[in-house]
Design a protein around this motif. Structure first.
Motif, PDB file in Angstrom:
ATOM      1  N   VAL A 122       0.870  -1.174   0.000  1.00 30.43           N
ATOM      2  CA  VAL A 122       0.000   0.000   0.000  1.00 30.43           C
ATOM      3  C   VAL A 122       0.907   1.222   0.000  1.00 30.43           C
ATOM      4  O   VAL A 122       1.794   1.338   0.853  1.00 30.43           O
ATOM      5  N   ASN A 123       0.696   2.089  -0.974  1.00 31.81           N
ATOM      6  CA  ASN A 123       1.541   3.279  -1.119  1.00 31.81           C
ATOM      7  C   ASN A 123       3.030   2.912  -1.133  1.00 31.81           C
ATOM      8  O   ASN A 123       3.847   3.534  -0.466  1.00 31.81           O
ATOM      9  N   HIS A 124       3.325   1.850  -1.877  1.00 26.15           N
ATOM     10  CA  HIS A 124       4.702   1.380  -2.066  1.00 26.15           C
ATOM     11  C   HIS A 124       5.356   0.856  -0.794  1.00 26.15           C
ATOM     12  O   HIS A 124       6.572   0.806  -0.688  1.00 26.15           O
ATOM     13  N   VAL A 125       4.546   0.474   0.187  1.00 29.61           N
ATOM     14  CA  VAL A 125       5.066  -0.092   1.434  1.00 29.61           C
ATOM     15  C   VAL A 125       4.486  -1.499   1.589  1.00 29.61           C
ATOM     16  O   VAL A 125       3.274  -1.684   1.531  1.00 29.61           O
ATOM     17  N   LEU A 126       5.363  -2.478   1.789  1.00 30.43           N
ATOM     18  CA  LEU A 126       4.921  -3.853   1.981  1.00 30.43           C
ATOM     19  C   LEU A 126       4.077  -3.952   3.245  1.00 30.43           C
ATOM     20  O   LEU A 126       4.501  -3.533   4.315  1.00 30.43           O
ATOM     21  N   GLU A 127       2.866  -4.488   3.099  1.00 27.09           N
ATOM     22  CA  GLU A 127       1.974  -4.663   4.247  1.00 27.09           C
ATOM     23  C   GLU A 127       1.825  -6.119   4.646  1.00 27.09           C
ATOM     24  O   GLU A 127       1.392  -6.415   5.743  1.00 27.09           O
ATOM     25  N   GLY A 128       2.155  -7.037   3.757  1.00 29.08           N
ATOM     26  CA  GLY A 128       2.010  -8.455   4.082  1.00 29.08           C
ATOM     27  C   GLY A 128       1.904  -9.279   2.819  1.00 29.08           C
ATOM     28  O   GLY A 128       2.324  -8.858   1.741  1.00 29.08           O
ATOM     29  N   PHE A 129       1.324 -10.470   2.960  1.00 32.06           N
ATOM     30  CA  PHE A 129       1.124 -11.336   1.808  1.00 32.06           C
ATOM     31  C   PHE A 129      -0.150 -12.134   1.979  1.00 32.06           C
ATOM     32  O   PHE A 129      -0.689 -12.270   3.076  1.00 32.06           O
ATOM     33  N   VAL A 130      -0.627 -12.639   0.860  1.00 31.59           N
ATOM     34  CA  VAL A 130      -1.794 -13.511   0.834  1.00 31.59           C
ATOM     35  C   VAL A 130      -1.323 -14.840   0.246  1.00 31.59           C
ATOM     36  O   VAL A 130      -0.627 -14.857  -0.772  1.00 31.59           O
ATOM     37  N   ALA A 131      -1.678 -15.936   0.882  1.00 31.51           N
ATOM     38  CA  ALA A 131      -1.344 -17.272   0.384  1.00 31.51           C
ATOM     39  C   ALA A 131      -2.603 -17.875  -0.235  1.00 31.51           C
ATOM     40  O   ALA A 131      -3.647 -17.959   0.416  1.00 31.51           O
ATOM     41  N   LEU A 132      -2.496 -18.260  -1.498  1.00 26.20           N
ATOM     42  CA  LEU A 132      -3.622 -18.846  -2.216  1.00 26.20           C
ATOM     43  C   LEU A 132      -3.286 -20.281  -2.590  1.00 26.20           C
ATOM     44  O   LEU A 132      -2.188 -20.558  -3.084  1.00 26.20           O
ATOM     45  N   ALA A 133      -4.229 -21.180  -2.385  1.00 28.02           N
ATOM     46  CA  ALA A 133      -4.006 -22.578  -2.738  1.00 28.02           C
ATOM     47  C   ALA A 133      -5.250 -23.137  -3.414  1.00 28.02           C
ATOM     48  O   ALA A 133      -6.373 -22.821  -3.014  1.00 28.02           O
ATOM     49  N   ASP A 134      -5.011 -23.936  -4.441  1.00 32.03           N
ATOM     50  CA  ASP A 134      -6.115 -24.625  -5.099  1.00 32.03           C
ATOM     51  C   ASP A 134      -6.590 -25.757  -4.207  1.00 32.03           C
ATOM     52  O   ASP A 134      -5.791 -26.424  -3.550  1.00 32.03           O
ATOM     53  N   ARG A 135      -7.884 -25.943  -4.209  1.00 27.07           N
ATOM     54  CA  ARG A 135      -8.436 -27.111  -3.534  1.00 27.07           C
ATOM     55  C   ARG A 135      -8.576 -28.202  -4.580  1.00 27.07           C
ATOM     56  O   ARG A 135      -9.195 -27.999  -5.619  1.00 27.07           O
ATOM     57  N   VAL A 136      -7.994 -29.335  -4.307  1.00 28.45           N
ATOM     58  CA  VAL A 136      -8.114 -30.464  -5.220  1.00 28.45           C
ATOM     59  C   VAL A 136      -9.437 -31.157  -4.914  1.00 28.45           C
ATOM     60  O   VAL A 136      -9.709 -31.515  -3.760  1.00 28.45           O
ATOM     61  N   ARG A 137     -10.243 -31.317  -5.946  1.00 33.07           N
ATOM     62  CA  ARG A 137     -11.545 -31.961  -5.746  1.00 33.07           C
ATOM     63  C   ARG A 137     -11.351 -33.407  -5.311  1.00 33.07           C
ATOM     64  O   ARG A 137     -10.414 -34.077  -5.728  1.00 33.07           O
ATOM     65  N   SER A 138     -12.242 -33.892  -4.492  1.00 29.48           N
ATOM     66  CA  SER A 138     -12.092 -35.218  -3.891  1.00 29.48           C
ATOM     67  C   SER A 138     -12.005 -36.335  -4.926  1.00 29.48           C
ATOM     68  O   SER A 138     -11.314 -37.320  -4.723  1.00 29.48           O
ATOM     69  N   GLU A 139     -12.665 -36.183  -6.056  1.00 28.26           N
ATOM     70  CA  GLU A 139     -12.671 -37.242  -7.066  1.00 28.26           C
ATOM     71  C   GLU A 139     -11.489 -37.153  -8.038  1.00 28.26           C
ATOM     72  O   GLU A 139     -11.273 -38.050  -8.844  1.00 28.26           O
ATOM     73  N   SER A 140     -10.697 -36.102  -7.943  1.00 26.36           N
ATOM     74  CA  SER A 140      -9.617 -35.894  -8.906  1.00 26.36           C
ATOM     75  C   SER A 140      -8.586 -37.012  -8.892  1.00 26.36           C
ATOM     76  O   SER A 140      -8.136 -37.470  -9.944  1.00 26.36           O
ATOM     77  N   ARG A 141      -8.180 -37.464  -7.728  1.00 28.43           N
ATOM     78  CA  ARG A 141      -7.184 -38.543  -7.650  1.00 28.43           C
ATOM     79  C   ARG A 141      -7.706 -39.811  -8.317  1.00 28.43           C
ATOM     80  O   ARG A 141      -6.979 -40.499  -9.038  1.00 28.43           O
ATOM     81  N   ASP A 142      -8.994 -40.126  -8.102  1.00 29.74           N
ATOM     82  CA  ASP A 142      -9.582 -41.315  -8.729  1.00 29.74           C
ATOM     83  C   ASP A 142      -9.595 -41.184 -10.251  1.00 29.74           C
ATOM     84  O   ASP A 142      -9.337 -42.157 -10.961  1.00 29.74           O
ATOM     85  N   VAL A 143      -9.891 -39.997 -10.748  1.00 25.31           N
ATOM     86  CA  VAL A 143      -9.906 -39.771 -12.201  1.00 25.31           C
ATOM     87  C   VAL A 143      -8.505 -39.977 -12.773  1.00 25.31           C
ATOM     88  O   VAL A 143      -8.330 -40.644 -13.800  1.00 25.31           O
ATOM     89  N   VAL A 144      -7.497 -39.424 -12.119  1.00 22.22           N
ATOM     90  CA  VAL A 144      -6.115 -39.592 -12.588  1.00 22.22           C
ATOM     91  C   VAL A 144      -5.724 -41.067 -12.548  1.00 22.22           C
ATOM     92  O   VAL A 144      -5.111 -41.583 -13.493  1.00 22.22           O
ATOM     93  N   ASP A 145      -6.075 -41.761 -11.484  1.00 22.54           N
ATOM     94  CA  ASP A 145      -5.774 -43.199 -11.399  1.00 22.54           C
ATOM     95  C   ASP A 145      -6.464 -43.964 -12.526  1.00 22.54           C
ATOM     96  O   ASP A 145      -5.877 -44.890 -13.115  1.00 22.54           O
ATOM     97  N   ASP A 146      -7.705 -43.594 -12.839  1.00 19.43           N
ATOM     98  CA  ASP A 146      -8.424 -44.237 -13.956  1.00 19.43           C
ATOM     99  C   ASP A 146      -7.707 -43.976 -15.280  1.00 19.43           C
ATOM    100  O   ASP A 146      -7.608 -44.874 -16.126  1.00 19.43           O
ATOM    101  N   LEU A 147      -7.205 -42.757 -15.473  1.00 21.20           N
ATOM    102  CA  LEU A 147      -6.468 -42.449 -16.702  1.00 21.20           C
ATOM    103  C   LEU A 147      -5.213 -43.314 -16.804  1.00 21.20           C
ATOM    104  O   LEU A 147      -4.904 -43.854 -17.869  1.00 21.20           O
ATOM    105  N   HIS A 148      -4.505 -43.461 -15.696  1.00 25.75           N
ATOM    106  CA  HIS A 148      -3.323 -44.330 -15.685  1.00 25.75           C
ATOM    107  C   HIS A 148      -3.688 -45.756 -16.081  1.00 25.75           C
ATOM    108  O   HIS A 148      -2.964 -46.395 -16.853  1.00 25.75           O
TER     109      HIS A 148
END
Length: 140
Positions: free
Chosen positions: A43-69
């Protein structure tokens, strides 16, 4: 938090890293290790902090990838996320092929290269965005 003054000119990634206090980078690193992307806030060229953003992996995604394998299909994580974030997600999904830090044109070029090599490419994600990439690269 110690405040760092930001220059008024555009900040490159390397310059920005030097202006972030080590204590803030250490705090941010704990989130990076869990697959988050970090956005530093000034803010006004002064570091105030940071925001951490993370994707949520959908619960069925691992099963879909395993099926593709099981079908002998090789899933590739092609993303604009930072490499650390992408590798974290890929590990959770049992994916070994990761292409990270991609701009939209990088994704289009990768799809085009794969198609020219004879691979059939299908994309999952934000539909309207990926339709443009597939059309630009040519449908196969």
């Amino acid at each position: 938090m110690n405040k760092s003054h930001w220059p008024s000119c555009p900040i490159t990634h390397l310059i920005m890293k030097r202006l972030i206090p080590d204590s803030v980078k250490a705090d941010a690193a704990s989130y990076l290790g869990r697959g988050a992307s970090i956005i530093y806030v000034a803010v006004n060229h002064v570091l105030e902090g940071f925001v951490a953003l993370a994707d949520r992996v959908r619960s069925e995604s691992r099963d879909v990838v395993d099926d593709l394998h099981s079908l002998n299909v090789t899933p590739v994580l092609l993303t604009g996320d930072y490499g650390t974030t992408a590798r974290h997600i890929a590990k959770r999904l049992n994916m070994s092929h990761v292409i990270a830090d991609c701009l939209p044109e990088d994704k289009m070029n990768t799809v085009s290269t794969l198609q020219q090599a004879g691979y059939v490419v299908t994309m999952v994600g934000t539909l309207h965005y990926y339709c443009l990439i597939l059309l630009k690269g040519g449908l196969s």
